[in-house]
Design an enzyme around this catalytic site. Sequence first.
Site, PDB file in Angstrom:
ATOM      1  N   ASP A 267       0.720  -1.061   0.213  1.00 15.46           N
ATOM      2  CA  ASP A 267       0.245  -0.109   0.076  1.00 15.46           C
ATOM      3  C   ASP A 267       0.979   1.241  -0.407  1.00 15.46           C
ATOM      4  OD1 ASP A 267      -1.715   1.973  -0.250  1.00 15.46           O
ATOM      5  OD2 ASP A 267      -3.498   0.418   1.752  1.00 15.46           O
TER       6      ASP A 267
HETATM    7  C1  BGC Z   1      -5.018   3.253   0.407  1.00 15.30           C
HETATM    8  C2  BGC Z   1      -5.390   1.838  -0.752  1.00 15.30           C
HETATM    9  C3  BGC Z   1      -5.189   3.070  -2.051  1.00 15.30           C
HETATM   10  C4  BGC Z   1      -4.130   3.057  -2.663  1.00 15.30           C
HETATM   11  C5  BGC Z   1      -3.555   4.539  -3.800  1.00 15.30           C
HETATM   12  C6  BGC Z   1      -3.684   4.115  -0.044  1.00 15.30           C
HETATM   13  O1  BGC Z   1      -3.986   4.645   0.796  1.00 15.30           O
HETATM   14  O2  BGC Z   1      -5.240   2.585   0.951  1.00 15.30           O
HETATM   15  O3  BGC Z   1      -6.874   1.628  -0.366  1.00 15.30           O
HETATM   16  O4  BGC Z   1      -5.432   1.572  -2.511  1.00 15.30           O
HETATM   17  O5  BGC Z   1      -3.845   4.463  -1.130  1.00 15.30           O
HETATM   18  O6  BGC Z   1      -4.444   4.977  -3.867  1.00 15.30           O
END
Ligand code: BGC
Length: 731
Positions: A267
């Site tokens: 993530d």
């Molecule tokens: C979130 C994810 C997301 C990623 C990309 C993160 O802050 O936890 O769910 O896919 O950002 O935008």
Amino acid sequence: MVGQSLRFAEWGAEIDARVEALLGQMTLEEKVGQMVQIHLGTLGRVEGEERIRRGQVGSVLSLYGAAEINRLQRIAVEESRLGVPLLIGNDVIHGYRTIFPIPLAESCTWDPGLVEEAARIAAEEASADGTDWTFAPMVDICHDPRWGRIAEGAGEDPFLGAAMARARVRGFQAGDLSSRRKLAACPKHYVAYGAAEAGKDYNTVDISERTLRDVYLPPFKAAFDEGAGTVMSAFNEIGGVPASANPLTLGTILRQEWGFKGVVLSDWNAIGELIAHGFAADLKEAARRSVLAGVDMDMVADAYHDHLAELVREGNVPLAIVDEAVRRVLRLKMMLGLFEQPYTDESLAEKVILKAEYREKALDLARRSMVLLKNDGLLPLGRDVKEIALIGPLADDHHEILGCWHRIGSDQDTESVLDGLRAVLPPATKVTHVRGCDLEGGEEPDLAGVARAAQDADVAIVVVGEGEAMSGEAHSRAYLGLPGQQQALLEAVHATGTPVAVVLMSGRPLAIPRLVEQVPAVLQAWHGGIRAGRAVADLLVGAANPSGKLTATWPRTEGQIPVYYAHKNTGRPVGGDSIPQFHKPNWSLHIDEVNAPLFPFGYGLSYTTFEYRDLEVETPEVDRDSTLVVGATVANTGDRAGDEVVQLYVRDLVGSVTRPVKELKSFRRISLDPGEKARVRFEVLVEQLAFHGLGTLPGQRMEYVVEPGEFKVWIGPNSAEGLEGEFRVLG
Ligand code: BGC
């Protein structure tokens, strides 16, 4: 290959050969490049493009529009040494431009087929605009409605969660393999992110391995079984080991036990955050711990970009690990057809996006996702009502209904409840709209104004709840009542004596016992997407019959959280809400609140009534490799056609470890005309009753087994009611 779905577990020798040939030509820096995902806004456009040109970028995230994506893709394909195309990843969470209800709402349809269609439409639109990969489905199980991200998942139950996970993977990945009109799915957040302490985002998770395996892992496994070829590792730690560097979950379980061959993406900066977790002293150490645990691609932390080649050269990370990660990334790109067709036809999006049939599907889904929580006969209103007072900050809202993570979704595409009512009511019906207050409580509420409007009306419809930014990532709440002055607004309307129907919009279950007691009718509309307003209007007047059922328990108060139907019995159980709590000491209860929630999992009303009769356990004794068959008759005893979600639960009475008081094991959505009845017969594979019991071999900590013994079974309309039977699993 037309019409075939994309399954990442299956690929041929030809792809392997191409991957090996390409890998053989790559420098160490180019290999590491495939393991790097960048965000242009964060990195800077100039630096980002330069890195793409040097072959140091495998993937770019949060980039929208075919023209811009093609432009970058041209740099990768035409200007980098080996011309490896980029993989474009985006958060297509509940629709791309045709925004559907938030995933929690979608799950309340209990209709995987419909949820699959929505995912398919999202894939059609997003791929037409250049996206290859969606960071969805979010499959985190959650027992805590304070957590803002409960909005993004399918609620509290692993069985339903697994069904929705499979449906969404099918929808994203199905289609014509050669056309590129699909998205690679990325189930997230691996794993147990939804178990954050106090429902606070990014917070510590400390759960047993048994609960991890029985509750939090099954939807991921289901998504992989359906062919998902990537997964996102989470921000949280699990018992002291961050999920994005966790050898147990990423290595032992994912790779060894499940044989997952796809790409693990961290993530956002989760590798960098190992430093704040106190799990790595610096970014280099963080890179080492994550790559050794099995994270193939680093989302924006630059840990791999800055340090991985050096770690390999020093001998601190085996080259074989890097090679294997790169193979996975290249294979994914090949399976997606990116090498053959790296560019997107720039005229496609406008032909595909927001098609009439997609808007129609969004309406259908919105209607079926809404849950009638209470109705003392006020609803449906019918079309003869003369004068309506439409009150509240969300009554004519065009933005909040899109919900969290709507990305390129636009207010312009939405219908408000006011629009919806105007569309479905005869022109002569008088609708007086008064907003009355804002959502957050910054404005002085116009209590006199709303009372005046309500006084003159036959009925008041009060549309209240949360804004889109009150749930979703980093938007956890400690108080789950109506925010701001909305309860005061409602009191003012209620005090007029005019009957009130409340339409609630929110990204989570709310704790609103007083509201529910006060008013005769409550419709939970969630954040219902672009057609939410019309769907609400159809349901209010009775042009459609509510059929959604809750997939997460609604607490009476925050003090009941974590709250979920599949809890354990404890050694001192007390059930129900009729217990005089203050006078029953030394039992498992709060002295100042009942144990029952406000609304249980699986609950939802209809404008008609359903009666359950004649439960029959056709197989009172079953072998472990056989099928349990249980049936019941469900009759529509009201005067309207309606859909009912019939649910089957079991309880394993005695186990080698304690078992939940109820577990969902099957469900079916049926449609019945007035007076019609149906025999609903469930066939449940007995192997689906397995759980992680105590291992029987020396040194074995747990074993996935169906244990022989007595079970209860229920068929009913929700997790708290139903006809009861029993069966025995033979040893
Ligand atoms: C979130 C994810 C997301 C990623 C990309 C993160 O802050 O936890 O769910 O896919 O950002 O935008």
